[in-house]
Design a protein around this motif. Sequence first.
Motif, PDB file in Angstrom:
ATOM      1  N   UNK A   1       4.544 -10.154  -2.432  1.00 35.44           N
ATOM      2  CA  UNK A   1       4.227  -9.752  -1.078  1.00 35.44           C
ATOM      3  C   UNK A   1       3.293  -8.556  -1.136  1.00 35.44           C
ATOM      4  N   UNK A   2       2.138  -8.720  -0.590  1.00 38.79           N
ATOM      5  CA  UNK A   2       1.184  -7.614  -0.482  1.00 38.79           C
ATOM      6  C   UNK A   2       0.259  -7.973   0.672  1.00 38.79           C
ATOM      7  N   UNK A   3       0.459  -7.290   1.801  1.00 37.93           N
ATOM      8  CA  UNK A   3      -0.336  -7.573   2.985  1.00 37.93           C
ATOM      9  C   UNK A   3      -0.737  -6.269   3.653  1.00 37.93           C
ATOM     10  N   UNK A   4      -1.774  -6.379   4.466  1.00 40.23           N
ATOM     11  CA  UNK A   4      -2.240  -5.207   5.208  1.00 40.23           C
ATOM     12  C   UNK A   4      -2.091  -5.437   6.695  1.00 40.23           C
ATOM     13  N   UNK A   5      -1.832  -4.353   7.398  1.00 48.67           N
ATOM     14  CA  UNK A   5      -1.802  -4.337   8.854  1.00 48.67           C
ATOM     15  C   UNK A   5      -2.473  -3.033   9.265  1.00 48.67           C
TER      16      UNK A   5
ATOM     17  N   UNK B   1       4.078  -3.874   0.782  1.00 50.63           N
ATOM     18  CA  UNK B   1       4.189  -4.410  -0.569  1.00 50.63           C
ATOM     19  C   UNK B   1       5.638  -4.432  -1.015  1.00 50.63           C
ATOM     20  N   UNK B   2       5.877  -5.136  -2.114  1.00 46.88           N
ATOM     21  CA  UNK B   2       7.214  -5.185  -2.684  1.00 46.88           C
ATOM     22  C   UNK B   2       7.606  -3.816  -3.221  1.00 46.88           C
ATOM     23  N   UNK B   3       8.879  -3.479  -3.048  1.00 44.98           N
ATOM     24  CA  UNK B   3       9.455  -2.250  -3.571  1.00 44.98           C
ATOM     25  C   UNK B   3       9.410  -2.261  -5.094  1.00 44.98           C
ATOM     26  N   UNK B   4       9.166  -1.117  -5.676  1.00 43.28           N
ATOM     27  CA  UNK B   4       9.206  -0.921  -7.124  1.00 43.28           C
ATOM     28  C   UNK B   4      10.194   0.201  -7.428  1.00 43.28           C
ATOM     29  N   UNK B   5      10.774   0.233  -8.624  1.00 43.44           N
ATOM     30  CA  UNK B   5      11.735   1.295  -8.944  1.00 43.44           C
ATOM     31  C   UNK B   5      11.211   2.714  -8.689  1.00 43.44           C
ATOM     32  N   UNK B   6       9.922   2.933  -8.833  1.00 50.89           N
ATOM     33  CA  UNK B   6       9.367   4.273  -8.580  1.00 50.89           C
ATOM     34  C   UNK B   6       9.401   4.639  -7.094  1.00 50.89           C
ATOM     35  N   UNK B   7       9.708   3.669  -6.223  1.00 51.88           N
ATOM     36  CA  UNK B   7       9.811   3.913  -4.774  1.00 51.88           C
ATOM     37  C   UNK B   7      11.210   4.322  -4.336  1.00 51.88           C
ATOM     38  N   UNK B   8      12.178   4.305  -5.252  1.00 47.37           N
ATOM     39  CA  UNK B   8      13.585   4.501  -4.870  1.00 47.37           C
ATOM     40  C   UNK B   8      13.800   5.755  -4.015  1.00 47.37           C
ATOM     41  N   UNK B   9      13.398   6.911  -4.505  1.00 49.34           N
ATOM     42  CA  UNK B   9      13.623   8.165  -3.773  1.00 49.34           C
ATOM     43  C   UNK B   9      12.790   8.226  -2.494  1.00 49.34           C
ATOM     44  N   UNK B  10      11.566   7.702  -2.532  1.00 49.86           N
ATOM     45  CA  UNK B  10      10.688   7.735  -1.358  1.00 49.86           C
ATOM     46  C   UNK B  10      11.240   6.867  -0.232  1.00 49.86           C
ATOM     47  N   UNK B  11      11.690   5.662  -0.556  1.00 49.36           N
ATOM     48  CA  UNK B  11      12.261   4.767   0.453  1.00 49.36           C
ATOM     49  C   UNK B  11      13.544   5.361   1.020  1.00 49.36           C
ATOM     50  N   UNK B  12      14.371   5.911   0.146  1.00 45.48           N
ATOM     51  CA  UNK B  12      15.626   6.532   0.600  1.00 45.48           C
ATOM     52  C   UNK B  12      15.337   7.692   1.551  1.00 45.48           C
TER      53      UNK B  12
ATOM     54  N   UNK C   1       8.181  -1.951   1.033  1.00 50.08           N
ATOM     55  CA  UNK C   1       7.814  -0.623   1.508  1.00 50.08           C
ATOM     56  C   UNK C   1       6.474  -0.716   2.229  1.00 50.08           C
ATOM     57  N   UNK C   2       6.279   0.185   3.171  1.00 52.07           N
ATOM     58  CA  UNK C   2       5.034   0.260   3.924  1.00 52.07           C
ATOM     59  C   UNK C   2       4.384   1.586   3.571  1.00 52.07           C
ATOM     60  N   UNK C   3       3.138   1.506   3.155  1.00 53.89           N
ATOM     61  CA  UNK C   3       2.373   2.705   2.787  1.00 53.89           C
ATOM     62  C   UNK C   3       1.228   2.908   3.767  1.00 53.89           C
ATOM     63  N   UNK C   4       0.880   4.167   3.953  1.00 51.06           N
ATOM     64  CA  UNK C   4      -0.345   4.526   4.662  1.00 51.06           C
ATOM     65  C   UNK C   4      -0.986   5.646   3.863  1.00 51.06           C
ATOM     66  N   UNK C   5      -2.193   5.408   3.414  1.00 53.18           N
ATOM     67  CA  UNK C   5      -2.929   6.370   2.583  1.00 53.18           C
ATOM     68  C   UNK C   5      -2.089   6.838   1.394  1.00 53.18           C
ATOM     69  N   UNK C   6      -1.400   5.906   0.754  1.00 51.45           N
ATOM     70  CA  UNK C   6      -0.633   6.199  -0.448  1.00 51.45           C
ATOM     71  C   UNK C   6       0.728   6.828  -0.228  1.00 51.45           C
ATOM     72  N   UNK C   7       1.113   7.024   1.037  1.00 51.67           N
ATOM     73  CA  UNK C   7       2.410   7.624   1.362  1.00 51.67           C
ATOM     74  C   UNK C   7       3.336   6.554   1.929  1.00 51.67           C
TER      75      UNK C   7
ATOM     76  N   UNK D   1       5.964  -2.350  13.775  1.00 55.33           N
ATOM     77  CA  UNK D   1       7.346  -2.822  13.745  1.00 55.33           C
ATOM     78  C   UNK D   1       7.452  -4.296  14.089  1.00 55.33           C
ATOM     79  N   UNK D   2       6.772  -4.719  15.147  1.00 48.57           N
ATOM     80  CA  UNK D   2       6.794  -6.135  15.549  1.00 48.57           C
ATOM     81  C   UNK D   2       6.149  -6.997  14.462  1.00 48.57           C
ATOM     82  N   UNK D   3       5.033  -6.538  13.926  1.00 49.96           N
ATOM     83  CA  UNK D   3       4.351  -7.291  12.876  1.00 49.96           C
ATOM     84  C   UNK D   3       5.236  -7.403  11.630  1.00 49.96           C
ATOM     85  N   UNK D   4       5.892  -6.308  11.262  1.00 50.97           N
ATOM     86  CA  UNK D   4       6.786  -6.315  10.108  1.00 50.97           C
ATOM     87  C   UNK D   4       7.940  -7.292  10.321  1.00 50.97           C
ATOM     88  N   UNK D   5       8.529  -7.272  11.504  1.00 49.52           N
ATOM     89  CA  UNK D   5       9.615  -8.203  11.817  1.00 49.52           C
ATOM     90  C   UNK D   5       9.132  -9.650  11.688  1.00 49.52           C
ATOM     91  N   UNK D   6       7.941  -9.939  12.177  1.00 48.02           N
ATOM     92  CA  UNK D   6       7.385 -11.294  12.074  1.00 48.02           C
ATOM     93  C   UNK D   6       7.152 -11.693  10.618  1.00 48.02           C
TER      94      UNK D   6
END
Length: 168
Positions: A1-5, A11-22, A61-67, A101-106
């Motif tokens: 999964x890798x898409x833009x809106x 994109x798909x979560x990776x182990x390095x995202x654990x603390x950021x997602x939390x 996870x959803x990123x914007x400008x790398x965050x 949010x609506x796009x993500x739900x879809x």
Amino acid sequence: MRQSYQTFLIREWQPSDRALAAEVIRSVLAEYGLEWEPGGADLDVLEIETYYWQTGGEFWVIEQQGTVVGTGAYYPIQRGQNAVEIRKMYLVPTARGQGLGRWLLQQLEAAIASRGFEQIWIETASVLQEAVKLYESSDYKPATGVETIRCDRVYMKNCGESKSQKAL
């Protein structure tokens, strides 16, 4: 999964995202006066591999400008018929109000349907008014059987069900 809106990358979560997602989830919960429960309702965020990957679910996870600015996920559940639960759909304030949010739900619904699931369940709290409005306007119907302590609402939708299909 890798898409833009718009300016967002999903994109798909990776182990390095654990603390950021939390942290995204913890901060949004705090914004609405809800408790972060790392030993309970939020343990799945700390153990993505166990709760999502090993059960046939997905965590994005959803990123914007790398965050990392948001999350969205689902996993199979023993409720209903061939069902999944959409979980951890959270966006930080700067990512809201742009249709994300609506796009993500879809996108979650499309991924779930493509994997052959028949029902989607969602639990939420009434204080998350934007989420309640989103689910209700996306054809989710109130159901019973809330299982998460901080939640007071549960919704269900059959995969592929939408207002346009009902009108046909």
